[in-house]
Design a protein around this motif. Structure first.
Motif, PDB file in Angstrom:
ATOM      1  N   GLY A   1      24.528  95.837  27.514  1.00 44.49           N
ATOM      2  CA  GLY A   1      23.394  95.002  28.078  1.00 44.49           C
ATOM      3  C   GLY A   1      23.110  94.946  29.546  1.00 44.49           C
ATOM      4  O   GLY A   1      22.396  95.334  30.671  1.00 44.49           O
ATOM      5  N   VAL A   2      24.935  94.718  30.069  1.00 41.17           N
ATOM      6  CA  VAL A   2      24.811  94.987  31.225  1.00 41.17           C
ATOM      7  C   VAL A   2      24.400  96.115  32.142  1.00 41.17           C
ATOM      8  O   VAL A   2      24.244  96.565  33.222  1.00 41.17           O
ATOM      9  CB  VAL A   2      26.598  94.494  31.678  1.00 41.17           C
ATOM     10  CG1 VAL A   2      26.816  94.437  33.199  1.00 41.17           C
ATOM     11  CG2 VAL A   2      26.579  93.270  31.039  1.00 41.17           C
ATOM     12  N   GLU A   3      25.171  97.123  31.746  1.00 44.45           N
ATOM     13  CA  GLU A   3      24.381  98.883  32.186  1.00 44.45           C
ATOM     14  C   GLU A   3      22.544  98.662  32.506  1.00 44.45           C
ATOM     15  O   GLU A   3      22.306  99.734  33.007  1.00 44.45           O
ATOM     16  CB  GLU A   3      25.164  99.636  31.646  1.00 44.45           C
ATOM     17  CG  GLU A   3      25.365 101.100  32.373  1.00 44.45           C
ATOM     18  CD  GLU A   3      25.630 101.028  33.339  1.00 44.45           C
ATOM     19  OE1 GLU A   3      24.744 102.286  34.130  1.00 44.45           O
ATOM     20  OE2 GLU A   3      26.357 100.260  34.021  1.00 44.45           O
ATOM     21  N   THR A   4      22.639  98.325  31.131  1.00 40.62           N
ATOM     22  CA  THR A   4      21.346  98.513  31.222  1.00 40.62           C
ATOM     23  C   THR A   4      20.473  97.706  31.790  1.00 40.62           C
ATOM     24  O   THR A   4      19.391  98.086  32.602  1.00 40.62           O
ATOM     25  CB  THR A   4      20.216  97.960  29.534  1.00 40.62           C
ATOM     26  OG1 THR A   4      21.166  98.426  28.454  1.00 40.62           O
ATOM     27  CG2 THR A   4      18.925  98.257  29.646  1.00 40.62           C
ATOM     28  N   ILE A   5      20.825  96.764  32.468  1.00 41.15           N
ATOM     29  CA  ILE A   5      19.953  95.720  32.910  1.00 41.15           C
ATOM     30  C   ILE A   5      20.354  96.168  34.673  1.00 41.15           C
ATOM     31  O   ILE A   5      19.269  96.187  35.505  1.00 41.15           O
ATOM     32  CB  ILE A   5      20.775  94.510  33.095  1.00 41.15           C
ATOM     33  CG1 ILE A   5      20.560  93.531  32.168  1.00 41.15           C
ATOM     34  CG2 ILE A   5      20.427  93.382  34.857  1.00 41.15           C
ATOM     35  CD1 ILE A   5      21.068  92.333  32.166  1.00 41.15           C
ATOM     36  N   ARG A   6      21.482  96.718  35.155  1.00 42.86           N
ATOM     37  CA  ARG A   6      21.901  97.712  36.133  1.00 42.86           C
ATOM     38  C   ARG A   6      21.180  98.996  36.225  1.00 42.86           C
ATOM     39  O   ARG A   6      20.329  98.858  37.211  1.00 42.86           O
ATOM     40  CB  ARG A   6      23.234  98.088  36.411  1.00 42.86           C
ATOM     41  CG  ARG A   6      23.916  98.547  37.603  1.00 42.86           C
ATOM     42  CD  ARG A   6      25.706  98.629  37.310  1.00 42.86           C
ATOM     43  NE  ARG A   6      26.514  97.568  37.318  1.00 42.86           N
ATOM     44  CZ  ARG A   6      26.939  97.200  36.388  1.00 42.86           C
ATOM     45  NH1 ARG A   6      27.211  97.863  35.058  1.00 42.86           N
ATOM     46  NH2 ARG A   6      27.622  96.157  36.582  1.00 42.86           N
ATOM     47  N   ARG A   7      20.416  99.797  35.784  1.00 43.01           N
ATOM     48  CA  ARG A   7      19.745 100.855  35.607  1.00 43.01           C
ATOM     49  C   ARG A   7      18.918 100.416  35.963  1.00 43.01           C
ATOM     50  O   ARG A   7      17.540 101.256  36.735  1.00 43.01           O
ATOM     51  CB  ARG A   7      20.093 101.899  34.413  1.00 43.01           C
ATOM     52  CG  ARG A   7      21.237 102.316  33.729  1.00 43.01           C
ATOM     53  CD  ARG A   7      21.036 103.488  33.493  1.00 43.01           C
ATOM     54  NE  ARG A   7      22.717 103.996  33.182  1.00 43.01           N
ATOM     55  CZ  ARG A   7      22.941 105.019  31.881  1.00 43.01           C
ATOM     56  NH1 ARG A   7      21.975 105.568  31.517  1.00 43.01           N
ATOM     57  NH2 ARG A   7      24.633 105.751  32.052  1.00 43.01           N
TER      58      ARG A   7
END
Length: 208
Positions: A65-71
């Motif tokens: 989730g964190v990397e999805t938000i960031r991307r």
């Protein structure tokens, strides 16, 4: 008439996702425009639908989730995310907010609180429940572990002995002990076992 808030759901448990979609679809001024089960699908769906607010879990297959938000926010800087999760470790909260989440809710909260949060985030506000805010404050005020200390901590959680950690990292056992003493002090614990427990509770190290 108030414009409907367009919602995307990112949740890997299908039953939870379908339940949320049904509840939100029945609410006033809310429309579910996308519903996906992993981080990579979320990126593609976001491009297609460009929702007003996205509800996202942290633990997702393929891409967290964190990397999805960031991307997504790298391309769509105004994207608004609400984290909806069972994980309440201070490091989980910190990473999500650092990535750009506007709210952090724990599953099991009243549906009315979720609706209130959706409307607040849609208006550009942050929404952090007091219990979550306390943990976030503790994370910010605490001493951060160095990258090397985190690596050592990961191996402690995995059950590696000092000699094995030294071999893994190509350093001496004395250096491993130095890192362990430092991280024990920063975590406020007395031994490796307690350090492993705290690391998992706080989300410093994944135990999956």
């Amino acid at each position: 008439m108030e414009d409907r808030i367009r919602i995307m759901l990112v949740e890997d448990h299908q039953v939870v996702r379908q339940g949320l979609a049904a509840l939100l679809s029945a609410a006033d001024n809310v429309e579910v425009v996308g519903s996906v089960g992993d981080g990579l699908e979320a990126i593609e769906m976001f491009r297609k639908t460009q929702p007003d607010v996205t509800l996202i879990d942290l633990q997702l297959p393929k891409l967290g989730g964190v990397e999805t938000i960031r991307r997504i926010r790298t391309v769509f800087a105004q994207a608004r995310f609400i984290v909806l999760t069972t994980y309440d470790g201070d490091e989980d909260i910190f990473r999500a907010m650092q990535a750009g989440a506007r709210a952090y809710l724990l599953k099991g909260m009243p549906f009315e609180e979720l609706l209130t949060t959706i409307h607040a985030v849609h208006r550009g506000k942050l929404h952090i429940p007091s219990t979550v805010a306390e943990k976030l404050a503790g994370r910010v005020s605490g001493q951060e572990l160095t990258a090397r200390e985190l690596i050592v901590l990961e191996r402690i959680v995995a059950g590696r002995a000092n000699k094995e950690i030294a071999a893994d990292l190509c350093i001496s056992e004395a250096t491993v002990k130095t890192h362990i003493n430092s991280l024990l002090s920063k975590l406020g614990v007395a031994d490796r076992t307690h350090a492993a427990t705290v690391a998992i509770q706080r989300g410093l190290v994944s135990h999956r």
